[in-house]
Design a protein around this motif. Structure first.
Motif, PDB file in Angstrom:
ATOM      1  N   ASP A 113       0.840  -1.207   0.000  1.00  0.00           N
ATOM      2  CA  ASP A 113       0.000   0.000   0.000  1.00  0.00           C
ATOM      3  C   ASP A 113       0.868   1.247   0.000  1.00  0.00           C
ATOM      4  OD1 ASP A 113      -2.800  -0.954   0.245  1.00  0.00           O
ATOM      5  OD2 ASP A 113      -1.974  -1.945   2.016  1.00  0.00           O
ATOM      6  N   VAL A 114       2.034   1.107   0.656  1.00  0.00           N
ATOM      7  CA  VAL A 114       2.932   2.250   0.792  1.00  0.00           C
ATOM      8  C   VAL A 114       3.318   2.832  -0.569  1.00  0.00           C
ATOM      9  CG1 VAL A 114       4.999   0.800   0.870  1.00  0.00           C
ATOM     10  CG2 VAL A 114       5.026   3.029   1.963  1.00  0.00           C
ATOM     11  N   CYS A 115       3.326   1.975  -1.591  1.00  0.00           N
ATOM     12  CA  CYS A 115       3.707   2.447  -2.925  1.00  0.00           C
ATOM     13  C   CYS A 115       2.629   3.339  -3.547  1.00  0.00           C
ATOM     14  CB  CYS A 115       3.985   1.268  -3.846  1.00  0.00           C
ATOM     15  SG  CYS A 115       5.367   0.258  -3.301  1.00  0.00           S
ATOM     16  N   LEU A 116       1.421   3.244  -3.032  1.00  0.00           N
ATOM     17  CA  LEU A 116       0.341   4.084  -3.558  1.00  0.00           C
ATOM     18  C   LEU A 116       0.203   5.384  -2.775  1.00  0.00           C
ATOM     19  CD1 LEU A 116      -2.526   1.524  -4.271  1.00  0.00           C
ATOM     20  CD2 LEU A 116      -1.334   2.946  -5.936  1.00  0.00           C
ATOM     21  N   ASP A 117       0.801   5.407  -1.574  1.00  0.00           N
ATOM     22  CA  ASP A 117       0.617   6.565  -0.693  1.00  0.00           C
ATOM     23  C   ASP A 117       1.065   7.871  -1.342  1.00  0.00           C
ATOM     24  OD1 ASP A 117      -0.456   4.886   1.111  1.00  0.00           O
ATOM     25  OD2 ASP A 117       1.306   4.794   2.436  1.00  0.00           O
ATOM     26  N   GLY A 118       2.134   7.776  -2.096  1.00  0.00           N
ATOM     27  CA  GLY A 118       2.662   9.005  -2.678  1.00  0.00           C
ATOM     28  C   GLY A 118       1.998   9.408  -3.984  1.00  0.00           C
ATOM     29  N   ASP A 119       0.996   8.641  -4.418  1.00  0.00           N
ATOM     30  CA  ASP A 119       0.397   8.929  -5.719  1.00  0.00           C
ATOM     31  C   ASP A 119      -1.119   8.676  -5.682  1.00  0.00           C
ATOM     32  OD1 ASP A 119      -0.197   9.322  -8.363  1.00  0.00           O
ATOM     33  OD2 ASP A 119       1.531   8.196  -9.115  1.00  0.00           O
ATOM     34  N   PRO A 120      -1.885   9.580  -5.052  1.00  0.00           N
ATOM     35  CA  PRO A 120      -3.331   9.358  -4.944  1.00  0.00           C
ATOM     36  C   PRO A 120      -4.028   9.302  -6.304  1.00  0.00           C
ATOM     37  CG  PRO A 120      -2.725  11.568  -4.187  1.00  0.00           C
ATOM     38  CD  PRO A 120      -1.461  10.816  -4.397  1.00  0.00           C
ATOM     39  N   TRP A 161       1.340  -6.596  -5.589  1.00  0.00           N
ATOM     40  CA  TRP A 161       1.095  -5.493  -6.520  1.00  0.00           C
ATOM     41  C   TRP A 161       0.752  -6.115  -7.862  1.00  0.00           C
ATOM     42  CZ3 TRP A 161       1.254  -0.235  -5.697  1.00  0.00           C
ATOM     43  CH2 TRP A 161       1.224   0.579  -6.837  1.00  0.00           C
ATOM     44  N   PRO A 162      -0.460  -5.902  -8.365  1.00  0.00           N
ATOM     45  CA  PRO A 162      -0.857  -6.630  -9.580  1.00  0.00           C
ATOM     46  C   PRO A 162      -0.115  -6.156 -10.819  1.00  0.00           C
ATOM     47  CG  PRO A 162      -2.576  -5.087  -8.905  1.00  0.00           C
ATOM     48  CD  PRO A 162      -1.518  -5.024  -7.856  1.00  0.00           C
ATOM     49  N   TRP A 163       0.193  -7.111 -11.676  1.00  0.00           N
ATOM     50  CA  TRP A 163       0.761  -6.782 -12.984  1.00  0.00           C
ATOM     51  C   TRP A 163      -0.315  -7.027 -14.043  1.00  0.00           C
ATOM     52  CZ3 TRP A 163       4.459 -10.360 -16.094  1.00  0.00           C
ATOM     53  CH2 TRP A 163       4.787  -9.734 -17.310  1.00  0.00           C
ATOM     54  N   TYR A 164      -0.895  -8.228 -13.992  1.00  0.00           N
ATOM     55  CA  TYR A 164      -2.070  -8.475 -14.831  1.00  0.00           C
ATOM     56  C   TYR A 164      -2.913  -9.567 -14.184  1.00  0.00           C
ATOM     57  CZ  TYR A 164       0.593 -12.470 -16.713  1.00  0.00           C
ATOM     58  OH  TYR A 164       1.326 -13.607 -16.851  1.00  0.00           O
ATOM     59  N   VAL A 205      12.890   0.040  -0.652  1.00  0.00           N
ATOM     60  CA  VAL A 205      11.425   0.016  -0.757  1.00  0.00           C
ATOM     61  C   VAL A 205      10.967   1.087  -1.735  1.00  0.00           C
ATOM     62  CG1 VAL A 205       9.270   0.453   0.484  1.00  0.00           C
ATOM     63  CG2 VAL A 205      11.036  -0.980   1.523  1.00  0.00           C
ATOM     64  N   GLU A 206      11.526   2.288  -1.602  1.00  0.00           N
ATOM     65  CA  GLU A 206      11.107   3.372  -2.482  1.00  0.00           C
ATOM     66  C   GLU A 206      11.491   3.081  -3.932  1.00  0.00           C
ATOM     67  OE1 GLU A 206       9.085   5.684  -2.247  1.00  0.00           O
ATOM     68  OE2 GLU A 206       9.520   6.577  -4.198  1.00  0.00           O
ATOM     69  N   ALA A 207      12.674   2.513  -4.113  1.00  0.00           N
ATOM     70  CA  ALA A 207      13.098   2.170  -5.480  1.00  0.00           C
ATOM     71  C   ALA A 207      12.179   1.099  -6.068  1.00  0.00           C
ATOM     72  CB  ALA A 207      14.544   1.680  -5.461  1.00  0.00           C
ATOM     73  N   ALA A 208      11.848   0.113  -5.236  1.00  0.00           N
ATOM     74  CA  ALA A 208      10.939  -0.944  -5.705  1.00  0.00           C
ATOM     75  C   ALA A 208       9.580  -0.348  -6.059  1.00  0.00           C
ATOM     76  CB  ALA A 208      10.797  -2.025  -4.634  1.00  0.00           C
ATOM     77  N   CYS A 209       9.126   0.601  -5.237  1.00  0.00           N
ATOM     78  CA  CYS A 209       7.831   1.245  -5.499  1.00  0.00           C
ATOM     79  C   CYS A 209       7.851   1.980  -6.838  1.00  0.00           C
ATOM     80  CB  CYS A 209       7.485   2.216  -4.376  1.00  0.00           C
ATOM     81  SG  CYS A 209       6.889   1.390  -2.887  1.00  0.00           S
ATOM     82  N   LEU A 240       4.934  -0.184 -13.560  1.00  0.00           N
ATOM     83  CA  LEU A 240       4.256  -1.356 -14.127  1.00  0.00           C
ATOM     84  C   LEU A 240       2.773  -1.115 -14.395  1.00  0.00           C
ATOM     85  CD1 LEU A 240       5.392  -4.685 -12.409  1.00  0.00           C
ATOM     86  CD2 LEU A 240       5.705  -3.981 -14.781  1.00  0.00           C
ATOM     87  N   VAL A 241       2.168  -0.213 -13.591  1.00  0.00           N
ATOM     88  CA  VAL A 241       0.738   0.057 -13.794  1.00  0.00           C
ATOM     89  C   VAL A 241       0.526   1.445 -14.413  1.00  0.00           C
ATOM     90  CG1 VAL A 241      -0.063  -1.527 -12.006  1.00  0.00           C
ATOM     91  CG2 VAL A 241       0.479   0.832 -11.403  1.00  0.00           C
ATOM     92  N   SER A 242       1.591   2.004 -14.940  1.00  0.00           N
ATOM     93  CA  SER A 242       1.443   3.293 -15.635  1.00  0.00           C
ATOM     94  C   SER A 242       0.739   3.040 -16.973  1.00  0.00           C
ATOM     95  CB  SER A 242       2.809   3.933 -15.868  1.00  0.00           C
ATOM     96  OG  SER A 242       3.553   3.130 -16.755  1.00  0.00           O
TER      97      SER A 242
END
Lengths: 437, 316
Positions: free
Chosen positions: A127-134, A157-160, A332-336, A342-344
């Motif tokens: 979830d932390v990876c979404l925190d910075g991008d509402p 984190w879904p890819w497909y 963690v931030e780099a992985a995010c 991936l979902v861009s």
């Protein structure tokens, strides 16, 4: 004397000792690290180690996305290790790496293996990876995002997301007088089509409806009103009439020699289809582009046929995603960064084109243009009513799949009646459920 | 001081001790040098054999999650181990596999070796041919065998299977283990052939010649001269083949993955499945203990019975 035994034990002992020397990975420490990760300054040279099995399933797509990400100047370099190992084998490898204190930052997972990583505390919430991008959070399809949640927390984190589909040899359909534009939509239609194919030549089979796990079983089970567990999730429920009907139908196909029995169905069904010994088989829809490209004949896919008498048509959706194993804030931030990529929109558009799956990001629809309008078969397959692929909790997910395959084998070979095979499986499932409590 | 040699007595004592001191040095050297030379080997054995054996015993006592680090003492419940259906099935499968492969490998290896030695020309070439299965990577060969056993279109079904009315070996509950045994014999017979070829080279030629001059026929020469001389080689080939059979893993993993429904699951495979696949190291350690104990017992019995007799025959 038993040198292999010793070798294995030496490795295990060494691994356990190394594990004991690893850094603090308590939930408290992890939470602190992740909180720091949200605000940490990122090392521009940060490298993200990504491990992915299932190279045969869209591995080349992932490689392409990684190359594009690495070339985008995002300040993060992804080091992708792509193998052709199965989910379970990848999990084994990650567990050994975790015990040794040197796990990859991200690992590709499916629902059957995610539980084991969550149960041991190895998988960190993403979830932390979404925190910075509402904005991104709003664009992502919530239902698909939810397939990566365990007890409400996003761990994969879904890819497909992919659903079962009926792959069929349209050329063979034509040869035996079947209409390739009207694939079977019910079990009785499918049985009739399989009989037509099997009668056309000796050693030829109509269909393979089962796999090496319960992915193909859950759809017809749910369609017939059955369930994997009871409402409380405390007892197995697949051993009722619906489950027995599904296995009973499959057994009948084997008895009529319309469907072959394979002890290793994933590999053997794909090989037999490629050799044109089997005209129809169930596969994950995301495999379609690669199967079609590699075959020397006209391969098509259609929604899964529905059992006769079913009051609805349901299939399980399996989400291919990534579990976060990194703990250090910068990692963690780099992985995010990579996960967000991936979902861009461009990455999702590429993924959808290459995997025939539904877009995870609504904003990618513009970029996809007329893609789906030109492929009504993709639309039909992805329009199947889907529910998340049920998996047994904790570390028992992979063990249950092995037990299921054994029960399926007993039923398909006639060594046990479907009711008996499912009852025995239910007793094992009960033990799995108790062990995870 | 009593006991201390002084004055004139001292030289006599030294003279009398001199030869002793001179002979003690080699004795000491004879005692310590071999010990020092074997010390590294013992150290390695301790680190890589005794230590892990002790560790496996320890691991078997715990329910140990290597990932989370959580461990719980559960003890060694022998009753539960005896009641473990998977363990029992794996033990039976292992024994059946060994029963299929060991005698067949030894007999086939002996026949190959004798056949090669009887050749007037081309021995080296045939030795190489029969050595190839041993040199090949077993996993890679197992994959090739899997294709050969493929239902209907594989070489086995298309030839032998057709003649015998048998097919679809690897998917069959009855034929999957024999199929693995066929591969095991193919591989292990090569090893036995190499051992027997070496053993045949050690059979004294004058003995064979004397027997021939005494009018002994081919079979009599083999039975009364060659075969007894091959006693130590036979013991080695049998014990080594048995150990290899009891720990079979590669072909099981590559060809059947233990299936169908565990009908080809051997002790080594179960050890791997529990320890590596399910990551239950305590359960895997219990299987390791059973495998080790069983292997020791079988090898011990072989040495104590047939092995001793054959070795004695070889010495004569």
């Amino acid at each position: 004397m038993a040198s292999r035994t010793w070798t294995v034990l030496v490795i295990l002992v060494g691994v356990s000792l190394l594990g004991a020397c690893s850094t603090d990975d308590t939930p408290e420490a992890s939470a602190e690290n992740q909180a720091r990760a949200a605000t940490a300054a990122v090392d521009p040279a940060e490298e993200v180690e990504v491990l992915s099995g299932q190279a045969a399933q869209n591995g080349s797509v992932l490689e392409g996305l990684v190359a594009e990400f690495n070339g985008s100047g995002a300040g993060t370099e992804v080091d992708l290790e792509l193998t052709n190992q199965t989910d379970a084998e990848t999990l084994q490898r990650v567990q050994a790496a975790l015990a040794a204190g040197d796990p990859p930052d991200l690992v590709r997972v499916t629902p059957t293996t995610l539980g084991a990583l969550v149960a041991t505390g190895a998988a960190r919430p993403v979830d932390v990876c979404l925190d910075g991008d509402p904005g991104l959070r709003n664009d992502l399809v919530a239902e698909l995002l939810d397939t990566g949640r365990v007890d409400g927390t996003l761990y994969a984190w879904p890819w497909y997301s992919t659903v079962p589909a009926l792959f069929y040899d349209a050329d063979r359909f034509r040869e035996v007088g079947l209409d390739p534009d009207r694939p079977p939509s019910t079990y009785s239609e499918m049985e009739a089509a399989a009989a037509r194919v099997a009668a056309s030549a000796s050693g030829r089979f109509g269909v393979v409806l089962y796999g090496g796990n319960d992915y193909a079983f859950q759809g017809p089970l749910f369609s017939l009103g059955g369930a994997m567990v009871d409402r409380d999730g405390t007892a197995p429920a697949f051993d009722g009439a619906a489950g027995a009907e599904v296995l009973g139908f499959w057994r009948r196909l084997v008895e009529r020699e319309l469907m072959p029995f394979y002890a290793n169905p994933f590999a053997e069904a794909a090989e037999s289809f490629a050799r044109r010994e089997v005209a129809m088989y169930v596969n994950s829809s995301a495999n379609y582009p690669q199967v079609a490209a590699g075959a020397g004949f006209d391969v098509r896919m259609a929604p899964m046929p529905v059992p006769d008498g079913a009051d609805r048509a349901v299939v399980p959706a399996s989400t291919n995603g990534f579990a976060l194993l990194a703990d250090e804030p910068a990692a963690v931030e780099a992985a995010c960064r990579f996960l967000r990529y991936l979902v861009s929109e461009p990455a999702v558009a590429t993924t959808v084109r290459e995997t025939a799956t539904v877009p995870l990001n609504r904003a990618a629809e513009d970029e996809l243009g007329p893609f789906f309008a030109e492929r009504p078969d993709f639309v039909a397959v992805n329009a199947q009513q889907a529910v998340p692929w049920f998996t047994f909790p904790g570390a028992s997910g992979t063990e249950f799949q092995r037990a299921f395959t054994d029960a399926q084998t007993l039923a398909l070979t006639g060594r046990a009646r479907p009711e008996e095979a499912l009852a025995e499986l239910a007793s094992k499932a009960t033990a799995f459920l108790r062990s995870s409590e | 001081m009593p006991g201390l040699a002084t004055g004139a007595a001292a030289p006599r004592l030294v003279a009398s001790l001199g030869p002793i001191a001179r002979t003690d040095r080699p004795r000491l050297a004879a005692r310590w040098v071999p010990a020092a030379l074997t010390l590294p080997a013992f150290a390695l054995l301790g680190v890589f054999v005794v230590g892990p054996a002790a560790a496996s015993l320890l691991l078997a006592l715990f329910d140990w999650n290597l990932v989370s680090g959580e461990r719980r003492f559960v003890g060694l419940d022998l009753g539960a181990m005896a009641a473990d259906a998977e363990l029992r099935r794996a033990l039976v499968n292992t024994v059946v596999y060994a029963a299929f492969t060991v005698p067949a490998s030894v007999v086939a290896g002996l026949a190959i070796a004798v056949g090669i030695e009887a050749l007037a020309r081309g021995r080296a070439w045939w030795r190489t041919v029969y050595f190839l299965p041993l040199a090949a990577t077993q996993v890679a060969m197992a994959v090739v065998w899997r294709w050969m056993f493929h239902p209907r279109t594989g070489l086995v079904d298309a030839t032998v299977g057709g003649w015998l009315g048998l097919g679809d070996w690897l998917n069959s509950f009855h034929l999957a283990l024999p199929a693995l045994a066929v591969v095991g014999v193919w591989h292990q017979a090569a090893f036995c052939a190499v051992v027997f070829v070496a053993g045949l080279a050690g059979v004294p030629a004058p003995l064979r010649e004397a027997a021939r001059l005494d009018g002994a026929g081919r079979w009599a020469r083999f039975r009364h001269v060659t075969w007894p001389a091959l006693g130590p080689a036979t013991v080695f080939a049998t014990v080594a083949s048995t150990v290899a059979a009891l720990r079979v893993f590669d072909s099981v993993r590559a060809m059947t993955d233990g299936g169908p429904v565990g009908h080809t699951e051997t002790l080594s495979f179960l050890l791997w499945r529990r320890g590596v696949q399910a990551f239950e190291v305590g359960e895997a350690a219990k299987v390791a203990i059973v495998l080790l104990g069983f292997t020791l017992v079988v090898a011990g019995v072989q040495f104590a019975t047939v092995g001793r007799r054959l070795e004695d025959a070889g010495r004569r």
